[in-house]
Design a protein around this motif. Structure first.
Motif, PDB file in Angstrom:
ATOM      1  N   GLU A 260      -9.356 -19.367   6.001  1.00 58.49           N
ATOM      2  CA  GLU A 260      -9.178 -20.387   5.380  1.00 58.49           C
ATOM      3  C   GLU A 260      -8.131 -20.555   4.253  1.00 58.49           C
ATOM      4  OE1 GLU A 260     -13.304 -21.485   3.663  1.00 58.49           O
ATOM      5  OE2 GLU A 260     -14.199 -21.330   5.545  1.00 58.49           O
ATOM      6  N   LEU A 261      -7.794 -19.573   3.600  1.00 54.24           N
ATOM      7  CA  LEU A 261      -6.993 -19.300   2.609  1.00 54.24           C
ATOM      8  C   LEU A 261      -5.699 -19.440   3.183  1.00 54.24           C
ATOM      9  CD1 LEU A 261      -8.457 -16.875   0.084  1.00 54.24           C
ATOM     10  CD2 LEU A 261      -7.913 -19.312  -0.441  1.00 54.24           C
ATOM     11  N   ALA A 262      -5.569 -18.700   4.385  1.00 48.45           N
ATOM     12  CA  ALA A 262      -4.130 -18.686   5.104  1.00 48.45           C
ATOM     13  C   ALA A 262      -3.545 -20.077   5.851  1.00 48.45           C
ATOM     14  CB  ALA A 262      -4.281 -17.586   6.199  1.00 48.45           C
ATOM     15  N   ALA A 263      -4.646 -20.928   5.931  1.00 47.05           N
ATOM     16  CA  ALA A 263      -4.262 -22.109   6.406  1.00 47.05           C
ATOM     17  C   ALA A 263      -3.461 -23.052   5.416  1.00 47.05           C
ATOM     18  CB  ALA A 263      -5.621 -22.891   6.685  1.00 47.05           C
ATOM     19  N   GLU A 264      -3.757 -22.659   4.146  1.00 49.41           N
ATOM     20  CA  GLU A 264      -3.280 -23.372   3.008  1.00 49.41           C
ATOM     21  C   GLU A 264      -1.946 -22.622   2.047  1.00 49.41           C
ATOM     22  OE1 GLU A 264      -6.264 -24.849   0.765  1.00 49.41           O
ATOM     23  OE2 GLU A 264      -7.013 -26.369   2.181  1.00 49.41           O
ATOM     24  N   HIS A 265      -1.631 -21.410   2.358  1.00 53.90           N
ATOM     25  CA  HIS A 265      -0.838 -20.467   1.806  1.00 53.90           C
ATOM     26  C   HIS A 265       0.005 -19.770   2.740  1.00 53.90           C
ATOM     27  CE1 HIS A 265      -4.368 -21.165  -0.936  1.00 53.90           C
ATOM     28  NE2 HIS A 265      -3.516 -21.068  -1.939  1.00 53.90           N
ATOM     29  N   ASP A 266       1.212 -19.336   2.177  1.00 52.80           N
ATOM     30  CA  ASP A 266       2.155 -18.625   2.856  1.00 52.80           C
ATOM     31  C   ASP A 266       1.657 -17.210   3.116  1.00 52.80           C
ATOM     32  OD1 ASP A 266       3.985 -20.801   3.223  1.00 52.80           O
ATOM     33  OD2 ASP A 266       4.664 -20.199   1.077  1.00 52.80           O
ATOM     34  N   LEU A 267       1.018 -16.648   2.070  1.00 47.33           N
ATOM     35  CA  LEU A 267       0.570 -15.553   2.204  1.00 47.33           C
ATOM     36  C   LEU A 267      -0.771 -15.219   1.421  1.00 47.33           C
ATOM     37  CD1 LEU A 267       1.149 -12.173   2.388  1.00 47.33           C
ATOM     38  CD2 LEU A 267       2.308 -12.125   0.285  1.00 47.33           C
ATOM     39  N   VAL A 268      -1.839 -14.535   2.265  1.00 48.22           N
ATOM     40  CA  VAL A 268      -2.991 -14.069   1.599  1.00 48.22           C
ATOM     41  C   VAL A 268      -3.233 -12.606   1.473  1.00 48.22           C
ATOM     42  CG1 VAL A 268      -5.482 -14.291   2.009  1.00 48.22           C
ATOM     43  CG2 VAL A 268      -4.008 -16.065   2.845  1.00 48.22           C
ATOM     44  N   LEU A 269      -3.424 -12.037   0.278  1.00 45.57           N
ATOM     45  CA  LEU A 269      -3.561 -10.785   0.022  1.00 45.57           C
ATOM     46  C   LEU A 269      -5.246 -10.507   0.045  1.00 45.57           C
ATOM     47  CD1 LEU A 269      -0.827 -10.111  -2.664  1.00 45.57           C
ATOM     48  CD2 LEU A 269      -0.661 -10.105  -0.261  1.00 45.57           C
ATOM     49  N   VAL A 270      -5.619  -9.595   0.848  1.00 43.71           N
ATOM     50  CA  VAL A 270      -6.989  -9.166   0.768  1.00 43.71           C
ATOM     51  C   VAL A 270      -7.185  -7.834   0.359  1.00 43.71           C
ATOM     52  CG1 VAL A 270      -8.941  -8.824   2.417  1.00 43.71           C
ATOM     53  CG2 VAL A 270      -7.505 -10.560   2.886  1.00 43.71           C
ATOM     54  N   GLU A 271      -7.698  -7.738  -1.151  1.00 40.08           N
ATOM     55  CA  GLU A 271      -7.891  -6.557  -1.653  1.00 40.08           C
ATOM     56  C   GLU A 271      -9.233  -5.923  -1.591  1.00 40.08           C
ATOM     57  OE1 GLU A 271      -7.988  -4.469  -6.283  1.00 40.08           O
ATOM     58  OE2 GLU A 271      -7.100  -6.552  -5.795  1.00 40.08           O
ATOM     59  N   GLY A 272      -9.337  -4.643  -0.923  1.00 41.87           N
ATOM     60  CA  GLY A 272     -10.615  -4.067  -0.845  1.00 41.87           C
ATOM     61  C   GLY A 272     -11.121  -3.471  -1.944  1.00 41.87           C
ATOM     62  N   ALA A 273     -12.322  -2.711  -1.959  1.00 45.63           N
ATOM     63  CA  ALA A 273     -13.016  -1.971  -2.969  1.00 45.63           C
ATOM     64  C   ALA A 273     -12.967  -0.575  -2.738  1.00 45.63           C
ATOM     65  CB  ALA A 273     -14.243  -2.591  -2.988  1.00 45.63           C
ATOM     66  N   GLY A 274     -11.958   0.217  -3.498  1.00 44.44           N
ATOM     67  CA  GLY A 274     -11.963   1.580  -3.363  1.00 44.44           C
ATOM     68  C   GLY A 274     -10.984   1.627  -2.044  1.00 44.44           C
ATOM     69  N   GLY A 275     -11.489   2.732  -0.987  1.00 45.81           N
ATOM     70  CA  GLY A 275     -10.756   3.299   0.190  1.00 45.81           C
ATOM     71  C   GLY A 275     -11.285   2.298   1.116  1.00 45.81           C
ATOM     72  N   LEU A 276     -10.596   2.490   2.313  1.00 41.04           N
ATOM     73  CA  LEU A 276     -10.700   1.755   3.433  1.00 41.04           C
ATOM     74  C   LEU A 276     -11.996   1.652   4.178  1.00 41.04           C
ATOM     75  CD1 LEU A 276      -8.971   0.246   5.917  1.00 41.04           C
ATOM     76  CD2 LEU A 276      -8.785   2.490   6.969  1.00 41.04           C
ATOM     77  N   LEU A 277     -12.627   3.089   4.201  1.00 44.44           N
ATOM     78  CA  LEU A 277     -14.020   3.087   4.606  1.00 44.44           C
ATOM     79  C   LEU A 277     -15.147   3.071   3.693  1.00 44.44           C
ATOM     80  CD1 LEU A 277     -13.356   5.923   7.184  1.00 44.44           C
ATOM     81  CD2 LEU A 277     -13.379   3.309   7.651  1.00 44.44           C
ATOM     82  N   VAL A 278     -14.819   2.700   2.538  1.00 45.89           N
ATOM     83  CA  VAL A 278     -16.025   2.241   1.480  1.00 45.89           C
ATOM     84  C   VAL A 278     -16.778   1.203   2.084  1.00 45.89           C
ATOM     85  CG1 VAL A 278     -16.618   1.403  -0.777  1.00 45.89           C
ATOM     86  CG2 VAL A 278     -14.749   2.814  -0.722  1.00 45.89           C
ATOM     87  N   ARG A 279     -18.149   1.560   2.070  1.00 44.05           N
ATOM     88  CA  ARG A 279     -19.210   0.821   2.917  1.00 44.05           C
ATOM     89  C   ARG A 279     -19.495  -0.533   2.211  1.00 44.05           C
ATOM     90  NH1 ARG A 279     -23.680   4.116   6.497  1.00 44.05           N
ATOM     91  NH2 ARG A 279     -22.183   5.453   7.485  1.00 44.05           N
ATOM     92  N   PHE A 280     -19.566  -1.607   2.949  1.00 42.51           N
ATOM     93  CA  PHE A 280     -19.836  -2.997   2.675  1.00 42.51           C
ATOM     94  C   PHE A 280     -21.333  -3.396   2.646  1.00 42.51           C
ATOM     95  CE2 PHE A 280     -15.752  -5.420   3.461  1.00 42.51           C
ATOM     96  CZ  PHE A 280     -15.024  -4.778   2.338  1.00 42.51           C
ATOM     97  N   ASP A 281     -22.103  -2.515   3.577  1.00 45.21           N
ATOM     98  CA  ASP A 281     -23.403  -2.776   3.894  1.00 45.21           C
ATOM     99  C   ASP A 281     -24.240  -1.722   4.327  1.00 45.21           C
ATOM    100  OD1 ASP A 281     -22.800  -2.670   6.670  1.00 45.21           O
ATOM    101  OD2 ASP A 281     -22.763  -4.818   6.901  1.00 45.21           O
TER     102      ASP A 281
ATOM    103  N   ALA B 167     -25.254  -0.908   7.323  1.00 48.26           N
ATOM    104  CA  ALA B 167     -24.812  -0.670   8.594  1.00 48.26           C
ATOM    105  C   ALA B 167     -23.403   0.116   9.013  1.00 48.26           C
ATOM    106  CB  ALA B 167     -24.916  -1.712   9.551  1.00 48.26           C
ATOM    107  N   GLY B 168     -22.680   0.222   7.436  1.00 46.13           N
ATOM    108  CA  GLY B 168     -21.595   0.992   7.587  1.00 46.13           C
ATOM    109  C   GLY B 168     -20.441  -0.050   7.858  1.00 46.13           C
ATOM    110  N   ALA B 169     -20.487  -1.112   7.826  1.00 48.93           N
ATOM    111  CA  ALA B 169     -19.156  -2.012   7.875  1.00 48.93           C
ATOM    112  C   ALA B 169     -18.579  -1.911   6.743  1.00 48.93           C
ATOM    113  CB  ALA B 169     -19.763  -3.476   7.796  1.00 48.93           C
ATOM    114  N   THR B 170     -17.080  -2.045   6.853  1.00 50.49           N
ATOM    115  CA  THR B 170     -16.010  -1.713   6.062  1.00 50.49           C
ATOM    116  C   THR B 170     -14.880  -2.566   5.836  1.00 50.49           C
ATOM    117  OG1 THR B 170     -14.773  -0.371   7.314  1.00 50.49           O
ATOM    118  CG2 THR B 170     -16.290   0.764   6.284  1.00 50.49           C
ATOM    119  N   LEU B 171     -14.202  -2.227   5.279  1.00 49.37           N
ATOM    120  CA  LEU B 171     -12.627  -3.234   4.967  1.00 49.37           C
ATOM    121  C   LEU B 171     -12.002  -3.102   6.317  1.00 49.37           C
ATOM    122  CD1 LEU B 171     -10.723  -5.293   3.080  1.00 49.37           C
ATOM    123  CD2 LEU B 171      -9.420  -3.222   2.570  1.00 49.37           C
TER     124      LEU B 171
END
Length: 238
Positions: free
Chosen positions: A98-119, A121-125
């Protein structure tokens, strides 16, 4: 590159300040920028988060968060403790799109490292990056141990068919030790991707005006900057 996912090799490696530098350089190049924090932990409802810090340093960027939790823990743990819904990669991908539809660049910043768990079930960035098919920028520390974490992160990205855009050193000291000087050469080799910048130690303490002026000098042209890896390596060896 309308969407760029920014992760770190761990916590406290300079990810948020690097995100701010990328945003500041893009703004200086005339691009509109949005910053999306996938999961903000460790702040209360009315406190400033990482996206707010990016905006303070970089300038006029659009900021957004997918979820926020009060405890300074991995998102899955923080969500469980707070009794709040966990972050879902699909929600991150949808917000970024949604943000990319209105901006030239969207920066998605994670939390910690790549495989830090979101939920639970083990979902990650990494799952969100897969949904977006977006390149990933890895922020690494300069000292001992960084080669291992950088290589593990790069291997995970490749196993998922994701593009590792490059590596940025999140905090380069004024007096680097031997390991740090050697790592400047070794990091691109173990990551299999170019070194795209190095932020000076304490960059986040600069005034916003100084930060915005200096940021392009910390990043390579691929990130709208003027920094050159070979010149930096030569200075590090000296």
């Amino acid at each position: 590159m309308p969407i760029l996912v920014i992760t770190g090799t761990g916590t406290e490696v300079g990810k948020t300040v690097t995100t701010a530098a990328v945003a500041a350089s893009a703004l200086a190049a005339g691009r509109s920028v949005a910053v999306l924090k996938a999961a903000q932990t460790g702040v209360g409802p009315d406190e400033r988060g990482d996206a707010d810090e990016v905006a303070r340093l970089a300038g006029p960027v659009t900021t957004a968060e997918v979820a926020r939790y009060p405890d300074p823990l991995a998102p899955a743990t923080a969500a469980r403790r707070a009794g709040l819904p966990a972050v879902r990669p699909q929600a991150v991908a949808e917000a970024a799109a949604e943000l990319a539809a209105e901006h030239d660049l969207v920066l998605v910043e994670g939390a910690g490292g790549l495989l830090v768990r979101f939920d639970e079930a083990g979902a990650t960035l990494a799952d969100a990056a897969e949904l977006l098919r977006a390149p990933v920028l890895v922020v690494a520390s300069p000292g001992l141990g960084t080669l291992n974490t950088a290589e593990l992160t790069s291997r995970e990205l490749r196993s998922r068919g994701l593009e590792l855009l490059g590596v940025v050193i999140g905090s380069w000291p004024g007096s680097p030790d031997l390991a740090m000087r050697c790592n400047v050469t070794d990091l691109p080799d173990v990551a299999g991707a170019p070194l795209l910048g190095a932020l000076p130690e304490g960059a986040g303490s600069l005034t916003p005006v100084d930060f915005r002026t200096q940021a392009p000098g910390w990043l390579a042209s691929r990130l709208d900057g003027t920094w050159e890896a070979e010149a930096f390596r030569n200075r590090a060896r000296a």
